[in-house]
Design an enzyme around this catalytic site. Structure first.
Site, PDB file in Angstrom:
ATOM      1  N   GLU A 216      59.557  69.938 139.946  1.00  9.90           N
ATOM      2  CA  GLU A 216      59.301  69.780 141.370  1.00  9.90           C
ATOM      3  C   GLU A 216      58.142  70.659 142.212  1.00  9.90           C
ATOM      4  O   GLU A 216      57.656  70.387 142.379  1.00  9.90           O
ATOM      5  CB  GLU A 216      59.111  68.660 141.669  1.00  9.90           C
ATOM      6  CG  GLU A 216      60.859  69.168 142.453  1.00  9.90           C
ATOM      7  CD  GLU A 216      62.150  69.645 141.729  1.00  9.90           C
ATOM      8  OE1 GLU A 216      61.782  69.907 140.732  1.00  9.90           O
ATOM      9  OE2 GLU A 216      63.498  69.699 142.500  1.00  9.90           O
TER      10      GLU A 216
ATOM     11  N   GLY B 262      70.748  67.885 142.838  1.00 10.83           N
ATOM     12  CA  GLY B 262      72.573  67.640 143.543  1.00 10.83           C
ATOM     13  C   GLY B 262      73.183  69.102 144.085  1.00 10.83           C
ATOM     14  O   GLY B 262      72.959  70.056 142.720  1.00 10.83           O
TER      15      GLY B 262
ATOM     16  N   HIS C 210      63.836  73.337 138.087  1.00 10.21           N
ATOM     17  CA  HIS C 210      63.208  72.275 138.732  1.00 10.21           C
ATOM     18  C   HIS C 210      61.699  71.952 138.232  1.00 10.21           C
ATOM     19  O   HIS C 210      60.587  73.020 139.258  1.00 10.21           O
ATOM     20  CB  HIS C 210      63.388  73.080 140.540  1.00 10.21           C
ATOM     21  CG  HIS C 210      64.485  72.625 140.858  1.00 10.21           C
ATOM     22  ND1 HIS C 210      65.153  71.207 142.006  1.00 10.21           N
ATOM     23  CD2 HIS C 210      65.574  73.501 140.607  1.00 10.21           C
ATOM     24  CE1 HIS C 210      66.242  71.534 141.805  1.00 10.21           C
ATOM     25  NE2 HIS C 210      66.701  72.471 141.438  1.00 10.21           N
TER      26      HIS C 210
ATOM     27  N   LYS D 135      52.952  65.509 155.276  1.00 10.71           N
ATOM     28  CA  LYS D 135      51.716  65.754 156.390  1.00 10.71           C
ATOM     29  C   LYS D 135      50.969  65.563 155.609  1.00 10.71           C
ATOM     30  O   LYS D 135      50.060  64.858 156.451  1.00 10.71           O
ATOM     31  CB  LYS D 135      51.854  67.249 156.907  1.00 10.71           C
ATOM     32  CG  LYS D 135      50.868  66.719 157.878  1.00 10.71           C
ATOM     33  CD  LYS D 135      51.908  66.868 159.399  1.00 10.71           C
ATOM     34  CE  LYS D 135      51.427  67.051 160.881  1.00 10.71           C
ATOM     35  NZ  LYS D 135      52.183  66.560 161.358  1.00 10.71           N
TER      36      LYS D 135
ATOM     37  N   CYS E 251      68.142  68.787 136.482  1.00 11.54           N
ATOM     38  CA  CYS E 251      69.156  69.611 137.243  1.00 11.54           C
ATOM     39  C   CYS E 251      70.443  69.413 137.247  1.00 11.54           C
ATOM     40  O   CYS E 251      70.541  69.369 136.546  1.00 11.54           O
ATOM     41  CB  CYS E 251      68.816  71.155 138.763  1.00 11.54           C
ATOM     42  SG  CYS E 251      69.736  72.246 138.860  1.00 11.54           S
ATOM     43  N   TYR E 252      71.024  69.065 138.467  1.00 11.33           N
ATOM     44  CA  TYR E 252      71.976  67.874 138.214  1.00 11.33           C
ATOM     45  C   TYR E 252      71.407  67.355 137.841  1.00 11.33           C
ATOM     46  O   TYR E 252      73.364  66.659 137.278  1.00 11.33           O
ATOM     47  CB  TYR E 252      72.419  67.937 139.686  1.00 11.33           C
ATOM     48  CG  TYR E 252      73.636  67.266 139.687  1.00 11.33           C
ATOM     49  CD1 TYR E 252      75.102  67.567 139.871  1.00 11.33           C
ATOM     50  CD2 TYR E 252      74.014  65.733 139.634  1.00 11.33           C
ATOM     51  CE1 TYR E 252      75.812  67.403 139.462  1.00 11.33           C
ATOM     52  CE2 TYR E 252      74.721  64.944 139.698  1.00 11.33           C
ATOM     53  CZ  TYR E 252      76.599  65.522 139.963  1.00 11.33           C
ATOM     54  OH  TYR E 252      77.754  64.670 139.719  1.00 11.33           O
TER      55      TYR E 252
ATOM     56  N   SER F 291      52.160  60.125 171.383  1.00  8.62           N
ATOM     57  CA  SER F 291      51.870  61.322 171.131  1.00  8.62           C
ATOM     58  C   SER F 291      51.006  61.867 171.519  1.00  8.62           C
ATOM     59  O   SER F 291      50.084  63.231 172.199  1.00  8.62           O
ATOM     60  CB  SER F 291      53.211  62.241 170.634  1.00  8.62           C
ATOM     61  OG  SER F 291      52.075  62.541 169.466  1.00  8.62           O
ATOM     62  N   GLY F 292      49.745  61.068 170.346  1.00 10.21           N
ATOM     63  CA  GLY F 292      48.779  61.674 170.569  1.00 10.21           C
ATOM     64  C   GLY F 292      48.492  62.525 168.860  1.00 10.21           C
ATOM     65  O   GLY F 292      47.193  62.808 169.040  1.00 10.21           O
ATOM     66  N   GLY F 293      49.216  62.846 168.662  1.00 10.66           N
ATOM     67  CA  GLY F 293      49.269  63.602 167.023  1.00 10.66           C
ATOM     68  C   GLY F 293      48.996  62.756 166.391  1.00 10.66           C
ATOM     69  O   GLY F 293      48.488  60.700 166.555  1.00 10.66           O
ATOM     70  N   VAL F 294      48.936  63.638 165.264  1.00 15.91           N
ATOM     71  CA  VAL F 294      48.556  63.362 164.063  1.00 15.91           C
ATOM     72  C   VAL F 294      49.529  61.829 163.431  1.00 15.91           C
ATOM     73  O   VAL F 294      49.071  60.821 163.585  1.00 15.91           O
ATOM     74  CB  VAL F 294      47.909  64.087 162.800  1.00 15.91           C
ATOM     75  CG1 VAL F 294      47.649  62.832 161.439  1.00 15.91           C
ATOM     76  CG2 VAL F 294      47.539  65.002 163.451  1.00 15.91           C
ATOM     77  N   ASP F 295      50.846  62.191 163.380  1.00 21.71           N
ATOM     78  CA  ASP F 295      51.583  61.229 163.394  1.00 21.71           C
ATOM     79  C   ASP F 295      51.042  60.215 163.475  1.00 21.71           C
ATOM     80  O   ASP F 295      52.130  58.912 162.949  1.00 21.71           O
ATOM     81  CB  ASP F 295      53.004  61.976 163.252  1.00 21.71           C
ATOM     82  CG  ASP F 295      52.722  63.125 162.162  1.00 21.71           C
ATOM     83  OD1 ASP F 295      52.635  63.284 161.588  1.00 21.71           O
ATOM     84  OD2 ASP F 295      54.074  64.137 162.553  1.00 21.71           O
TER      85      ASP F 295
END
Ligand code: XMP
Length: 511
Positions: free
Chosen positions: A172, A53, A170, A367, A80-81, A224-228
């Site tokens: 991650e 944070g 970190h 993604k 971290c924080y 939209s036809g996109g992947v998502d």
């Protein structure tokens, strides 16, 4: 089902921690640090991770946690924080680094006590990613220091008996050499995770949650036809079937032939599919606008107005469904993080949206996780692996003012670029590639005559999560073919450049 809880203290990377945990096949949720011990008990996690944070623990306004959480017998890892908060709350001392040398930002050589559970079997010295101005000058009673750096006396600490661990760095982020292994050790060796959760489980729980929310109501999905949005459509269709209508808005900012391709593909699906041709509406709203953020906001708002109009035609539509994914959310500025650009479906949303609620079933996924889910739902590989195309479309690839003429020039040039890349078999070597029509003109010579035409930029990137990206090393011969074809076949362009900046410091799109 085993669950891990990530408590968010305002970090930009909370979801990245969650993603790393999911990569270990463990279900995980991110919740705000204000959660009560009772709510934690009800969630029933096998372990808790405190995120980083931006604040200092000793500031009056900094986020704190009910100390009772440390008495619940749960394994906790503070990052971290989160590590500093653990130290501070349990009676240790956190100090501000007064000398610049005690602050650490970036890659830092770190020395580990490899007899500690988190670091066992790993090298005694390796690189970690640090980003802190405060440091733990004295650990609480019961804790031992388990890692140090040249300037930081407590790079990690542990109270093994209480199963409380803290790391100043970190784990991650990819830059921490053995970060993923350290997280695994916490999850498997300290929390006792089995690691048997999969995308199939995600699909099942997402479908159950959607059914519970929508009930017998109706939903309209922005496709939209996109992947998502395609993955969101498949998930929603499986969850609520005929209660769903998928609306594809052709805003006149699509790539060459794309509107017809999307219609052809989705008309075959067993869903209610509606195409709305709104080119005139969008282009008139965008006329004379050159500021990227304004373009994004106008497009975000127009999308919503079209969806509202379609919902009125269907009648009694309570929910709007969007294929928003996590990077859209974070880059639009979430919590304390900065606005990078207003993704049309998040920061670009108007203040008033005439739906009871917006459902975003992919909001927490990155993604590549969305692609995995798409495969799990049985989507065709070409759809799952499509390169992303932003909702605002070519509006953010025509730099400056947008005109139909400029859009047509860009459509032709972009088509040639994609065509040549595919012919060369280089499409699988890049995660996203496209052309940008810059707002700059320069002098050229063609057929013995002077030209004063636009400069086109080509962009190709490699990335796994679209949060960071490297520019793609496209072979010169391929660039040469693309350049020759574009200047010969597309009127209005006399110069081609290739963008060789990574993200950061650039972004993938130019606007
Ligand atoms: P940037 O340019 O931020 O892009 O590095 C990261 C990824 O997000 C896509 N992008 C968008 N997608 N709506 C979208 O649906 C948007 O407003 C938007 N802006 C950027 C971009 O194409 C890249 O894949």
């Amino acid at each position: 089902m085993q669950k891990v809880l990530v408590l968010d203290f305002g970090a930009q990377y909370s979801q990245l921690i969650a993603r790393r945990i999911r990569e270990c096949n463990i279900y995980c949720e991110v919740k705000p640090y204000t959660i009560t011990p009772d709510e934690i008990r009800a969630f029933d996690p096998i372990g808790v991770v405190f995120s980083g944070g931006p604040q200092s623990v000793y500031e009056e306004t900094s986020p704190h946690i009910d100390p009772a959480i440390f008495r619940m017998g749960l394994p906790i890892l503070g990052i971290c924080y989160g590590c500093q908060l653990m130290a501070y709350t349990l009676g240790g001392t956190v100090s501000a680094a007064t000398e610049a040398t005690a602050r650490e930002y970036g890659k830092t050589l770190t020395h580990f006590d490899t007899s500690d559970t988190l670091f066992s079997g790993l090298p005694e010295t390796s690189v970690t990613w640090m980003s802190h101005g405060d440091y733990i000058s004295a650990v609480p009673a019961g804790f031992t220091v388990t890692a140090t750096t040249g300037v930081c006396p407590t790079a990690a600490m542990a109270d093994r008996a209480q199963r409380l661990y803290g790391v100043q760095f970190h784990p991650e982020v990819m830059h921490t050499e053995y970060g993923a292994q350290m997280l695994r050790k916490f999850l498997f060796d300290v929390c006792g995770a089995a690691g048997d959760w999969t995308m199939r489980d995600y699909r099942a729980s997402a479908i159950a949650a959607i059914r519970e929310k929508v009930g017998s109501g109706r939903a309209l999905l922005a496709l939209s036809g996109g992947v998502d949005s395609s993955v969101a459509a498949a998930l929603m269709a499986e969850a609520i079937g005929s209660q769903l209508t998928c609306v594809f808005v052709d805003h006149g900012l699509m790539r060459k032939d794309e509107g017809d391709e999307v219609e052809a593909a989705f008309s075959k699906w067993d869903i209610h599919f509606v195409r709305v041709n709104a080119e005139v509406q969008f282009l008139s709203k965008l006329a004379g606008v050159s500021d990227p953020e304004r373009k994004r906001k106008i497009i975000g708002e127009e999308f919503i107005r079209v969806f509202e109009a379609e919902a009125r035609k269907i009648g009694k539509v309570d929910y709007l469904v969007q294929g928003t994914i996590y990077p859209d959310v974070i880059e639009s500025g979430l919590g304390n993080s900065a606005v990078i650009k207003s993704h049309h479906n998040v920061g670009g949303l108007p203040d008033y949206v005439d739906f009871r609620e917006i459902i975003e079933p992919l909001r927490m996924l990155f993604k590549d996780e969305v692609r995995q889910l798409g495969r799990e739902l049985g989507l065709a590989e070409y759809l799952v692996m499509r390169q992303p195309f932003p909702g605002p479309g070519l509006a953010i690839r025509v730099i400056g003012e947008i005109t139909k003429d400029k859009l047509d020039i860009l459509r032709e040039a972009d088509f040639i670029f994609r065509d040549e890349v595919a012919k060369a078999g280089f499409d699988r070597s890049m995660n996203q590639y496209f052309a940008v029509l810059t707002n700059m003109r320069s002098v050229g010579v063609m057929g013995d005559g002077r030209t004063y035409d636009y400069t086109l930029a080509l962009r190709g990137v490699t990335t796994s999560d679209f949060m960071t990206a490297d520019w793609a090393r496209i072979p010169y011969e391929l660039l040469d073919r693309v350049s020759t074809r574009i200047v010969n076949e597309v009127r209005g362009i006399n110069r081609i450049v290739y963008d060789i900046t990574s993200k950061p410091p650039a972004t993938i799109e130019w606007e």
